[in-house]
Design a protein around this motif. Structure first.
Motif: not given
Lengths: 236, 236
Positions: B51, B68, B70, B78, B80, B98-99
DNA sequence: CGGCTACTTGACATCTATCAACCGGGGTGG
DNA sequence: CCACCCCGGTTGATAGATGTCAAGTAGCCG
Protein backbone atom coordinates in the motif's frame (compact mmCIF):
# COMPACT_ATOMS: atom_id res chain seq x y z
CA UNK A 1 -26.63 30.22 8.03
CA UNK A 2 -26.51 28.19 4.89
CA UNK A 3 -29.11 25.49 4.47
CA UNK A 4 -27.96 22.01 3.72
CA UNK A 5 -29.64 21.88 0.37
CA UNK A 6 -28.01 25.10 -0.66
CA UNK A 7 -24.61 24.06 0.63
CA UNK A 8 -24.82 20.85 -1.32
CA UNK A 9 -25.88 22.38 -4.59
CA UNK A 10 -23.17 25.03 -4.32
CA UNK A 11 -20.35 22.59 -4.14
CA UNK A 12 -18.12 22.30 -7.16
CA UNK A 13 -18.84 19.03 -8.93
CA UNK A 14 -16.80 16.56 -6.93
CA UNK A 15 -18.56 13.58 -8.43
CA UNK A 16 -16.85 10.30 -7.80
CA UNK A 17 -18.25 9.05 -11.04
CA UNK A 18 -16.88 11.72 -13.28
CA UNK A 19 -13.38 11.15 -14.50
CA UNK A 20 -11.83 14.16 -12.83
CA UNK A 21 -14.69 16.39 -13.83
CA UNK A 22 -14.80 15.38 -17.46
CA UNK A 23 -18.28 14.48 -18.61
CA UNK A 24 -18.76 10.86 -19.54
CA UNK A 25 -20.18 11.67 -22.92
CA UNK A 26 -19.28 14.84 -24.73
CA UNK A 27 -20.67 16.79 -27.67
CA UNK A 28 -22.37 14.58 -30.21
CA UNK A 29 -22.39 11.59 -27.95
CA UNK A 30 -24.14 13.53 -25.25
CA UNK A 31 -26.86 14.68 -27.59
CA UNK A 32 -27.11 11.19 -29.01
CA UNK A 33 -27.53 9.71 -25.60
CA UNK A 34 -29.78 12.62 -24.78
CA UNK A 35 -32.29 11.22 -27.23
CA UNK A 36 -33.27 8.58 -24.79
CA UNK A 37 -32.61 10.45 -21.57
CA UNK A 38 -35.56 11.48 -19.46
CA UNK A 39 -35.54 13.85 -16.55
CA UNK A 40 -37.10 12.65 -13.35
CA UNK A 41 -37.85 14.33 -10.08
CA UNK A 42 -38.34 12.48 -6.83
CA UNK A 43 -39.34 13.64 -3.36
CA UNK A 44 -37.18 12.99 -0.32
CA UNK A 45 -37.36 9.42 0.95
CA UNK A 46 -38.55 8.05 -2.38
CA UNK A 47 -37.03 4.77 -3.48
CA UNK A 48 -35.35 5.15 -6.85
CA UNK A 49 -34.90 1.42 -7.35
CA UNK A 50 -34.69 -1.70 -5.28
CA UNK A 51 -32.12 -4.42 -4.86
CA UNK A 52 -32.83 -7.51 -6.96
CA UNK A 53 -35.49 -5.92 -9.10
CA UNK A 54 -34.75 -5.99 -12.83
CA UNK A 55 -32.30 -3.27 -13.75
CA UNK A 56 -33.91 -1.38 -16.63
CA UNK A 57 -32.35 2.03 -16.25
CA UNK A 58 -29.23 3.93 -15.32
CA UNK A 59 -29.66 7.22 -13.52
CA UNK A 60 -27.36 10.16 -13.21
CA UNK A 61 -28.07 12.45 -10.27
CA UNK A 62 -28.34 16.10 -11.21
CA UNK A 63 -29.34 17.44 -7.82
CA UNK A 64 -29.97 16.17 -4.32
CA UNK A 65 -28.51 13.30 -2.37
CA UNK A 66 -29.26 9.60 -2.39
CA UNK A 67 -28.04 6.59 -0.50
CA UNK A 68 -27.10 3.17 -1.85
CA UNK A 69 -27.76 0.27 0.46
CA UNK A 70 -28.16 -3.46 0.81
CA UNK A 71 -30.37 -5.26 3.30
CA UNK A 72 -30.62 -8.64 4.94
CA UNK A 73 -33.85 -10.60 5.05
CA UNK A 74 -34.61 -9.46 8.59
CA UNK A 75 -34.27 -5.79 7.75
CA UNK A 76 -30.73 -5.07 8.83
CA UNK A 77 -29.40 -2.49 6.42
CA UNK A 78 -25.94 -1.44 5.34
CA UNK A 79 -25.53 1.78 3.42
CA UNK A 80 -22.70 1.20 0.96
CA UNK A 81 -22.41 4.76 -0.26
CA UNK A 82 -23.96 8.16 -0.73
CA UNK A 83 -24.55 9.57 -4.20
CA UNK A 84 -24.06 13.23 -5.03
CA UNK A 85 -24.87 15.13 -8.23
CA UNK A 86 -22.94 13.66 -11.14
CA UNK A 87 -22.90 10.14 -9.75
CA UNK A 88 -24.37 7.28 -11.73
CA UNK A 89 -26.80 4.81 -10.21
CA UNK A 90 -27.45 1.36 -11.61
CA UNK A 91 -25.62 -1.66 -12.93
CA UNK A 92 -25.02 -1.30 -16.68
CA UNK A 93 -23.84 -4.89 -17.11
CA UNK A 94 -26.34 -6.66 -14.91
CA UNK A 95 -29.97 -7.53 -15.50
CA UNK A 96 -30.60 -7.17 -11.84
CA UNK A 97 -29.97 -4.32 -9.44
CA UNK A 98 -27.16 -5.07 -7.04
CA UNK A 99 -28.35 -2.59 -4.43
CA UNK A 100 -31.21 -0.27 -3.54
CA UNK A 101 -31.21 3.50 -3.79
CA UNK A 102 -33.31 5.94 -1.77
CA UNK A 103 -33.49 9.68 -2.21
CA UNK A 104 -32.38 11.44 0.96
CA UNK A 105 -33.30 14.94 -0.12
CA UNK A 106 -35.47 15.81 -3.07
CA UNK A 107 -33.66 14.47 -6.11
CA UNK A 108 -33.44 15.25 -9.80
CA UNK A 109 -31.85 12.80 -12.17
CA UNK A 110 -31.45 11.86 -15.79
CA UNK A 111 -32.79 8.45 -16.65
CA UNK A 112 -31.27 6.32 -19.41
CA UNK A 113 -32.67 3.00 -20.48
CA UNK A 114 -30.03 0.43 -19.73
CA UNK A 115 -29.83 -1.10 -23.20
CA UNK A 116 -29.21 2.11 -25.13
CA UNK A 117 -26.95 3.41 -22.37
CA UNK A 118 -24.81 0.31 -22.59
CA UNK A 119 -24.71 0.48 -26.37
CA UNK A 120 -23.54 4.07 -26.32
CA UNK A 121 -21.03 3.31 -23.63
CA UNK A 122 -19.50 0.44 -25.57
CA UNK A 123 -19.39 2.51 -28.74
CA UNK A 124 -17.38 5.26 -27.07
CA UNK A 125 -13.92 4.27 -25.87
CA UNK A 126 -13.44 7.57 -24.08
CA UNK A 127 -16.68 7.10 -22.19
CA UNK A 128 -15.61 3.54 -21.39
CA UNK A 129 -12.35 4.83 -20.08
CA UNK A 130 -14.02 7.46 -17.91
CA UNK A 131 -16.40 4.91 -16.56
CA UNK A 132 -13.61 2.47 -15.78
CA UNK A 133 -11.65 5.15 -14.05
CA UNK A 134 -14.71 6.16 -12.06
CA UNK A 135 -15.55 2.61 -11.02
CA UNK A 136 -11.92 2.09 -10.04
CA UNK A 137 -12.20 5.05 -7.70
CA UNK A 138 -15.40 3.63 -6.32
CA UNK A 139 -13.71 0.38 -5.49
CA UNK A 140 -10.92 2.17 -3.69
CA UNK A 141 -13.51 3.96 -1.61
CA UNK A 142 -15.30 0.67 -0.99
CA UNK A 143 -12.09 -0.90 0.28
CA UNK A 144 -11.38 2.02 2.56
CA UNK A 145 -14.85 1.58 3.93
CA UNK A 146 -14.27 -2.14 4.48
CA UNK A 147 -11.20 -1.32 6.54
CA UNK A 148 -13.28 1.04 8.60
CA UNK A 149 -16.20 -1.33 9.06
CA UNK A 150 -14.01 -4.27 9.96
CA UNK A 151 -11.28 -2.72 12.04
CA UNK A 152 -12.22 0.66 13.51
CA UNK A 153 -13.96 1.47 16.78
CA UNK A 154 -17.27 3.29 16.82
CA UNK A 155 -15.59 6.61 17.49
CA UNK A 156 -12.97 6.09 14.81
CA UNK A 157 -15.70 5.22 12.32
CA UNK A 158 -17.68 8.31 13.14
CA UNK A 159 -14.72 10.70 13.04
CA UNK A 160 -13.47 9.16 9.83
CA UNK A 161 -16.92 9.60 8.35
CA UNK A 162 -17.11 13.28 9.25
CA UNK A 163 -13.70 13.94 7.77
CA UNK A 164 -14.40 12.08 4.55
CA UNK A 165 -17.84 13.54 4.18
CA UNK A 166 -16.59 17.06 4.72
CA UNK A 167 -13.93 16.53 2.09
CA UNK A 168 -16.58 15.39 -0.31
CA UNK A 169 -19.22 18.04 0.18
CA UNK A 170 -17.31 20.77 1.95
CA UNK A 171 -16.40 24.16 0.60
CA UNK A 172 -13.19 25.89 1.38
CA UNK A 173 -12.65 29.05 3.36
CA UNK A 174 -14.93 30.41 5.99
CA UNK A 175 -17.44 27.60 5.92
CA UNK A 176 -15.05 24.68 5.84
CA UNK A 177 -15.87 23.80 9.42
CA UNK A 178 -19.59 23.67 8.78
CA UNK A 179 -20.38 20.13 7.77
CA UNK A 180 -23.93 19.61 6.50
CA UNK A 181 -25.49 16.31 7.49
CA UNK A 182 -28.59 16.00 5.33
CA UNK A 183 -29.02 12.33 6.16
CA UNK A 184 -30.72 11.01 9.28
CA UNK A 185 -28.96 9.47 12.26
CA UNK A 186 -30.23 6.15 11.05
CA UNK A 187 -28.50 6.66 7.73
CA UNK A 188 -25.25 7.54 9.44
CA UNK A 189 -25.56 4.51 11.69
CA UNK A 190 -26.36 2.21 8.79
CA UNK A 191 -23.38 3.58 6.90
CA UNK A 192 -20.99 2.98 9.80
CA UNK A 193 -22.36 -0.37 10.90
CA UNK A 194 -23.57 1.07 14.23
CA UNK A 195 -26.88 1.79 15.93
CA UNK A 196 -28.54 5.19 16.08
CA UNK A 197 -28.09 5.21 19.85
CA UNK A 198 -24.35 4.77 19.51
CA UNK A 199 -24.16 7.54 16.93
CA UNK A 200 -26.16 9.79 19.19
CA UNK A 201 -23.90 9.07 22.14
CA UNK A 202 -20.79 9.68 20.07
CA UNK A 203 -22.15 13.06 19.03
CA UNK A 204 -22.87 13.92 22.64
CA UNK A 205 -19.38 12.83 23.64
CA UNK A 206 -17.65 14.85 20.94
CA UNK A 207 -19.79 17.85 21.86
CA UNK A 208 -18.89 17.46 25.53
CA UNK A 209 -15.23 17.41 24.50
CA UNK A 210 -15.73 20.58 22.47
CA UNK A 211 -14.74 18.91 19.25
CA UNK A 212 -17.98 19.61 17.41
CA UNK A 213 -21.21 21.48 17.97
CA UNK A 214 -24.43 19.91 16.79
CA UNK A 215 -26.56 22.31 14.80
CA UNK A 216 -29.85 21.56 13.05
CA UNK A 217 -28.28 21.39 9.59
CA UNK A 218 -25.30 19.31 10.59
CA UNK A 219 -22.12 19.86 12.55
CA UNK A 220 -19.90 22.77 13.34
CA UNK A 221 -16.31 21.71 13.83
CA UNK A 222 -14.75 23.57 16.71
CA UNK A 223 -11.16 24.65 17.12
CA UNK A 224 -8.31 24.32 14.64
CA UNK A 225 -10.38 22.35 12.22
CA UNK A 226 -7.84 19.75 11.17
CA UNK A 227 -6.24 18.58 14.34
CA UNK A 228 -8.79 17.43 16.88
CA UNK A 229 -10.96 15.48 14.50
CA UNK A 230 -8.19 13.59 12.82
CA UNK A 231 -8.09 10.04 13.98
CA UNK A 232 -4.35 9.49 13.96
CA UNK A 233 -4.66 5.74 13.74
CA UNK A 234 -6.45 5.88 10.45
CA UNK A 235 -4.61 6.69 7.24
CA UNK A 236 -1.02 5.78 7.72
CA UNK B 1 -7.07 -36.66 -0.20
CA UNK B 2 -6.51 -33.79 -2.52
CA UNK B 3 -3.98 -31.20 -1.49
CA UNK B 4 -5.05 -27.62 -1.42
CA UNK B 5 -2.63 -26.52 -4.07
CA UNK B 6 -3.90 -29.20 -6.39
CA UNK B 7 -7.54 -28.45 -5.70
CA UNK B 8 -6.97 -24.82 -6.45
CA UNK B 9 -5.10 -25.28 -9.66
CA UNK B 10 -7.68 -27.76 -10.92
CA UNK B 11 -10.59 -25.39 -10.62
CA UNK B 12 -12.02 -24.07 -13.86
CA UNK B 13 -10.97 -20.45 -14.28
CA UNK B 14 -13.52 -18.64 -12.16
CA UNK B 15 -11.55 -15.43 -12.15
CA UNK B 16 -13.50 -12.46 -10.96
CA UNK B 17 -11.42 -10.30 -13.21
CA UNK B 18 -12.12 -12.10 -16.43
CA UNK B 19 -15.22 -11.05 -18.23
CA UNK B 20 -17.00 -14.37 -17.99
CA UNK B 21 -13.91 -16.31 -18.88
CA UNK B 22 -12.94 -14.30 -21.91
CA UNK B 23 -9.31 -13.25 -21.84
CA UNK B 24 -8.73 -9.54 -21.49
CA UNK B 25 -6.48 -9.38 -24.48
CA UNK B 26 -6.75 -11.82 -27.33
CA UNK B 27 -4.60 -12.84 -30.27
CA UNK B 28 -2.41 -10.03 -31.51
CA UNK B 29 -3.09 -7.86 -28.51
CA UNK B 30 -1.99 -10.59 -26.18
CA UNK B 31 1.27 -11.10 -28.00
CA UNK B 32 1.73 -7.36 -28.21
CA UNK B 33 1.25 -6.99 -24.50
CA UNK B 34 3.32 -10.08 -24.08
CA UNK B 35 6.32 -8.13 -25.29
CA UNK B 36 6.56 -6.36 -22.02
CA UNK B 37 5.22 -9.08 -19.77
CA UNK B 38 7.58 -10.82 -17.42
CA UNK B 39 6.94 -13.96 -15.47
CA UNK B 40 7.60 -13.84 -11.79
CA UNK B 41 7.59 -16.47 -9.10
CA UNK B 42 7.17 -15.73 -5.44
CA UNK B 43 7.31 -17.94 -2.38
CA UNK B 44 4.45 -18.15 0.10
CA UNK B 45 4.19 -15.16 2.41
CA UNK B 46 6.10 -12.89 0.07
CA UNK B 47 4.78 -9.36 -0.32
CA UNK B 48 4.00 -8.61 -3.95
CA UNK B 49 3.55 -4.91 -3.39
CA UNK B 50 2.70 -2.57 -0.58
CA UNK B 51 0.00 0.00 0.00
CA UNK B 52 1.09 3.54 -0.80
CA UNK B 53 4.26 2.56 -2.60
CA UNK B 54 4.46 3.81 -6.19
CA UNK B 55 2.44 1.60 -8.47
CA UNK B 56 4.77 0.63 -11.29
CA UNK B 57 3.31 -2.68 -12.39
CA UNK B 58 0.15 -4.63 -12.90
CA UNK B 59 0.24 -8.35 -12.13
CA UNK B 60 -1.95 -11.15 -13.31
CA UNK B 61 -1.90 -14.23 -11.14
CA UNK B 62 -1.28 -17.43 -13.05
CA UNK B 63 -1.11 -19.79 -10.10
CA UNK B 64 -1.40 -19.67 -6.36
CA UNK B 65 -3.42 -17.48 -4.04
CA UNK B 66 -2.82 -14.00 -2.73
CA UNK B 67 -4.59 -11.65 -0.38
CA UNK B 68 -5.30 -7.95 -0.81
CA UNK B 69 -5.35 -5.91 2.37
CA UNK B 70 -5.18 -2.50 3.94
CA UNK B 71 -3.74 -1.66 7.32
CA UNK B 72 -4.04 1.05 9.93
CA UNK B 73 -1.02 2.76 11.43
CA UNK B 74 -1.12 0.57 14.53
CA UNK B 75 -1.09 -2.65 12.54
CA UNK B 76 -4.76 -3.54 12.44
CA UNK B 77 -5.35 -5.20 9.11
CA UNK B 78 -8.39 -5.74 6.93
CA UNK B 79 -8.18 -8.18 4.06
CA UNK B 80 -10.33 -6.76 1.29
CA UNK B 81 -10.16 -9.75 -1.00
CA UNK B 82 -8.41 -12.91 -2.09
CA UNK B 83 -6.94 -13.21 -5.56
CA UNK B 84 -7.05 -16.42 -7.58
CA UNK B 85 -5.40 -17.28 -10.89
CA UNK B 86 -6.61 -14.92 -13.58
CA UNK B 87 -7.12 -11.99 -11.24
CA UNK B 88 -5.31 -8.72 -11.83
CA UNK B 89 -3.44 -6.94 -9.07
CA UNK B 90 -2.61 -3.26 -9.13
CA UNK B 91 -4.17 0.08 -9.88
CA UNK B 92 -3.81 0.92 -13.58
CA UNK B 93 -5.00 4.51 -13.17
CA UNK B 94 -3.19 5.40 -10.00
CA UNK B 95 0.44 6.28 -9.37
CA UNK B 96 0.17 4.79 -5.95
CA UNK B 97 -0.93 1.37 -4.78
CA UNK B 98 -4.28 1.46 -3.03
CA UNK B 99 -3.66 -1.73 -1.09
CA UNK B 100 -1.03 -4.33 -0.28
CA UNK B 101 -0.82 -7.84 -1.66
CA UNK B 102 0.79 -10.85 -0.05
CA UNK B 103 1.23 -14.28 -1.55
CA UNK B 104 -0.56 -16.89 0.55
CA UNK B 105 0.72 -19.93 -1.29
CA UNK B 106 3.60 -19.93 -3.73
CA UNK B 107 2.55 -17.67 -6.55
CA UNK B 108 3.28 -17.26 -10.23
CA UNK B 109 2.24 -14.14 -12.07
CA UNK B 110 2.72 -12.13 -15.20
CA UNK B 111 4.08 -8.68 -14.60
CA UNK B 112 3.22 -5.76 -16.88
CA UNK B 113 4.70 -2.33 -16.49
CA UNK B 114 1.86 -0.02 -15.67
CA UNK B 115 2.45 2.51 -18.46
CA UNK B 116 2.46 0.07 -21.37
CA UNK B 117 -0.36 -1.91 -19.78
CA UNK B 118 -2.52 1.18 -19.57
CA UNK B 119 -1.67 2.17 -23.11
CA UNK B 120 -2.65 -1.22 -24.46
CA UNK B 121 -5.79 -1.21 -22.39
CA UNK B 122 -6.90 2.17 -23.66
CA UNK B 123 -6.15 1.17 -27.23
CA UNK B 124 -8.38 -1.88 -27.05
CA UNK B 125 -12.07 -1.16 -26.53
CA UNK B 126 -12.85 -4.81 -25.99
CA UNK B 127 -10.22 -5.08 -23.30
CA UNK B 128 -11.58 -1.90 -21.76
CA UNK B 129 -15.01 -3.40 -21.75
CA UNK B 130 -13.83 -6.63 -20.14
CA UNK B 131 -11.95 -4.70 -17.53
CA UNK B 132 -14.95 -2.50 -16.76
CA UNK B 133 -17.17 -5.51 -16.47
CA UNK B 134 -14.66 -7.18 -14.17
CA UNK B 135 -14.25 -4.15 -11.96
CA UNK B 136 -18.03 -3.84 -11.77
CA UNK B 137 -18.20 -7.37 -10.45
CA UNK B 138 -15.49 -6.55 -7.96
CA UNK B 139 -17.47 -3.65 -6.64
CA UNK B 140 -20.55 -5.79 -6.21
CA UNK B 141 -18.49 -8.22 -4.19
CA UNK B 142 -17.03 -5.35 -2.18
CA UNK B 143 -20.51 -4.12 -1.33
CA UNK B 144 -21.64 -7.58 -0.30
CA UNK B 145 -18.66 -7.72 1.96
CA UNK B 146 -19.50 -4.32 3.44
CA UNK B 147 -22.95 -5.61 4.33
CA UNK B 148 -21.34 -8.58 6.00
CA UNK B 149 -18.74 -6.57 7.89
CA UNK B 150 -21.20 -3.97 9.06
CA UNK B 151 -24.29 -5.99 9.82
CA UNK B 152 -23.59 -9.68 10.38
CA UNK B 153 -22.69 -11.52 13.56
CA UNK B 154 -19.43 -13.40 13.83
CA UNK B 155 -21.11 -16.70 13.02
CA UNK B 156 -22.99 -15.25 10.07
CA UNK B 157 -19.78 -13.77 8.73
CA UNK B 158 -17.95 -17.04 9.00
CA UNK B 159 -20.69 -19.16 7.45
CA UNK B 160 -21.16 -16.65 4.67
CA UNK B 161 -17.42 -16.77 4.03
CA UNK B 162 -17.32 -20.55 3.78
CA UNK B 163 -20.24 -20.57 1.35
CA UNK B 164 -18.82 -17.84 -0.84
CA UNK B 165 -15.34 -19.27 -0.78
CA UNK B 166 -16.56 -22.72 -1.67
CA UNK B 167 -18.50 -21.29 -4.59
CA UNK B 168 -15.37 -19.58 -5.79
CA UNK B 169 -12.83 -22.37 -5.50
CA UNK B 170 -15.00 -25.44 -5.20
CA UNK B 171 -15.43 -28.14 -7.70
CA UNK B 172 -18.69 -29.88 -8.28
CA UNK B 173 -19.56 -33.49 -7.62
CA UNK B 174 -17.91 -35.69 -5.09
CA UNK B 175 -15.60 -33.10 -3.68
CA UNK B 176 -18.04 -30.21 -3.43
CA UNK B 177 -18.15 -30.55 0.32
CA UNK B 178 -14.40 -30.37 0.70
CA UNK B 179 -13.52 -26.73 1.09
CA UNK B 180 -9.80 -26.00 0.97
CA UNK B 181 -8.66 -23.23 3.29
CA UNK B 182 -5.14 -22.41 2.19
CA UNK B 183 -5.06 -19.20 4.20
CA UNK B 184 -4.25 -18.98 7.90
CA UNK B 185 -6.75 -18.36 10.68
CA UNK B 186 -5.36 -14.88 10.90
CA UNK B 187 -6.18 -14.27 7.26
CA UNK B 188 -9.73 -15.50 7.75
CA UNK B 189 -10.10 -13.32 10.84
CA UNK B 190 -8.71 -10.27 9.07
CA UNK B 191 -11.05 -10.87 6.18
CA UNK B 192 -14.10 -11.09 8.43
CA UNK B 193 -13.19 -8.32 10.83
CA UNK B 194 -12.79 -10.77 13.73
CA UNK B 195 -9.97 -12.12 15.89
CA UNK B 196 -8.28 -15.46 15.39
CA UNK B 197 -9.66 -16.64 18.72
CA UNK B 198 -13.21 -15.96 17.61
CA UNK B 199 -12.65 -17.77 14.32
CA UNK B 200 -11.18 -20.72 16.19
CA UNK B 201 -14.12 -20.84 18.56
CA UNK B 202 -16.60 -20.66 15.70
CA UNK B 203 -14.89 -23.59 14.02
CA UNK B 204 -15.06 -25.55 17.26
CA UNK B 205 -18.72 -24.70 17.66
CA UNK B 206 -19.65 -25.70 14.12
CA UNK B 207 -17.71 -28.90 14.55
CA UNK B 208 -19.49 -29.63 17.82
CA UNK B 209 -22.78 -29.12 16.00
CA UNK B 210 -21.67 -31.52 13.28
CA UNK B 211 -21.89 -28.91 10.57
CA UNK B 212 -18.27 -29.14 9.50
CA UNK B 213 -15.22 -31.22 10.22
CA UNK B 214 -11.87 -29.50 10.44
CA UNK B 215 -9.21 -31.25 8.39
CA UNK B 216 -5.63 -30.16 7.84
CA UNK B 217 -6.29 -28.83 4.34
CA UNK B 218 -9.50 -27.06 5.15
CA UNK B 219 -13.05 -28.04 5.98
CA UNK B 220 -15.28 -30.95 5.26
CA UNK B 221 -18.92 -29.94 5.13
CA UNK B 222 -21.07 -32.55 6.81
CA UNK B 223 -24.60 -33.58 5.95
CA UNK B 224 -26.73 -32.35 3.07
CA UNK B 225 -24.21 -29.79 2.01
CA UNK B 226 -26.54 -26.91 1.25
CA UNK B 227 -28.89 -26.74 4.15
CA UNK B 228 -27.09 -26.51 7.45
CA UNK B 229 -24.47 -24.01 6.40
CA UNK B 230 -26.83 -21.60 4.75
CA UNK B 231 -27.36 -18.58 6.89
CA UNK B 232 -31.00 -17.91 6.12
CA UNK B 233 -30.77 -14.29 7.15
CA UNK B 234 -28.20 -13.46 4.55
CA UNK B 235 -29.16 -13.21 0.89
CA UNK B 236 -32.80 -12.30 0.72
C1' DC C 1 -53.58 21.15 20.77
C1' DG C 2 -52.23 16.43 19.75
C1' DG C 3 -49.69 13.16 17.68
C1' DC C 4 -45.87 11.81 14.95
C1' DT C 5 -41.13 11.39 13.97
C1' DA C 6 -36.41 12.00 14.86
C1' DC C 7 -33.46 12.10 18.29
C1' DT C 8 -31.47 11.68 23.05
C1' DT C 9 -30.45 9.51 27.34
C1' DG C 10 -30.22 5.82 30.75
C1' DA C 11 -29.97 0.98 32.53
C1' DC C 12 -28.73 -3.29 31.36
C1' DA C 13 -27.33 -7.41 28.47
C1' DT C 14 -24.40 -9.63 25.42
C1' DC C 15 -21.13 -10.43 22.04
C1' DT C 16 -16.64 -10.45 20.92
C1' DA C 17 -11.97 -8.77 22.13
C1' DT C 18 -8.29 -9.33 25.22
C1' DC C 19 -5.08 -11.71 27.95
C1' DA C 20 -3.06 -15.87 29.15
C1' DA C 21 -2.14 -20.66 29.20
C1' DC C 22 -1.66 -24.61 26.64
C1' DC C 23 -1.09 -27.96 22.65
C1' DG C 24 1.06 -30.13 18.61
C1' DG C 25 3.94 -30.36 14.60
C1' DG C 26 8.03 -29.30 12.17
C1' DG C 27 12.38 -27.62 11.76
C1' DT C 28 16.91 -26.88 13.72
C1' DG C 29 20.85 -27.47 16.15
C1' DG C 30 23.45 -29.75 19.50
C1' DC D 1 18.74 -38.89 17.08
C1' DC D 2 16.75 -36.27 20.45
C1' DA D 3 15.55 -31.92 22.66
C1' DC D 4 14.18 -27.61 22.10
C1' DC D 5 11.92 -23.92 20.23
C1' DC D 6 8.94 -21.55 17.33
C1' DC D 7 4.72 -20.95 15.10
C1' DG D 8 0.02 -21.61 14.30
C1' DG D 9 -3.79 -22.94 16.47
C1' DT D 10 -7.02 -23.93 20.49
C1' DT D 11 -9.24 -23.11 24.84
C1' DG D 12 -10.49 -20.64 29.08
C1' DA D 13 -11.42 -16.54 32.09
C1' DT D 14 -12.47 -11.94 32.06
C1' DA D 15 -13.45 -7.22 30.51
C1' DG D 16 -15.20 -3.80 27.74
C1' DA D 17 -17.51 -1.92 23.83
C1' DT D 18 -21.60 -1.62 21.70
C1' DG D 19 -26.29 -3.38 21.12
C1' DT D 20 -30.92 -3.67 23.18
C1' DC D 21 -34.79 -2.08 25.54
C1' DA D 22 -37.24 1.56 27.47
C1' DA D 23 -38.39 6.12 28.71
C1' DG D 24 -38.29 10.82 27.78
C1' DT D 25 -37.69 15.29 24.85
C1' DA D 26 -38.08 18.48 21.01
C1' DG D 27 -39.57 20.00 16.75
C1' DC D 28 -43.05 19.79 13.15
C1' DC D 29 -47.27 19.30 10.87
C1' DG D 30 -51.99 18.63 10.70
Amino acid sequence: MVGVQEAISFRESASALFGGGKPLFSGDERSEIGHFARRINLPAKATIFNESEPCVAIYQLTSGIACLYKTLADGRRQIVGFALPGDFLGSPFSDQCAYSVDAISEVMASLFLRGPFLTSLLANPSALRSMLEAVSKEIDAARDHMLMLGRCTAEEKFVEFIITWRARVGRRGALANLVPLPMSRRDVADFLGLTIETVSRLLAKLERENVVRVIPEGLQLMGPTERPLLCERCHN
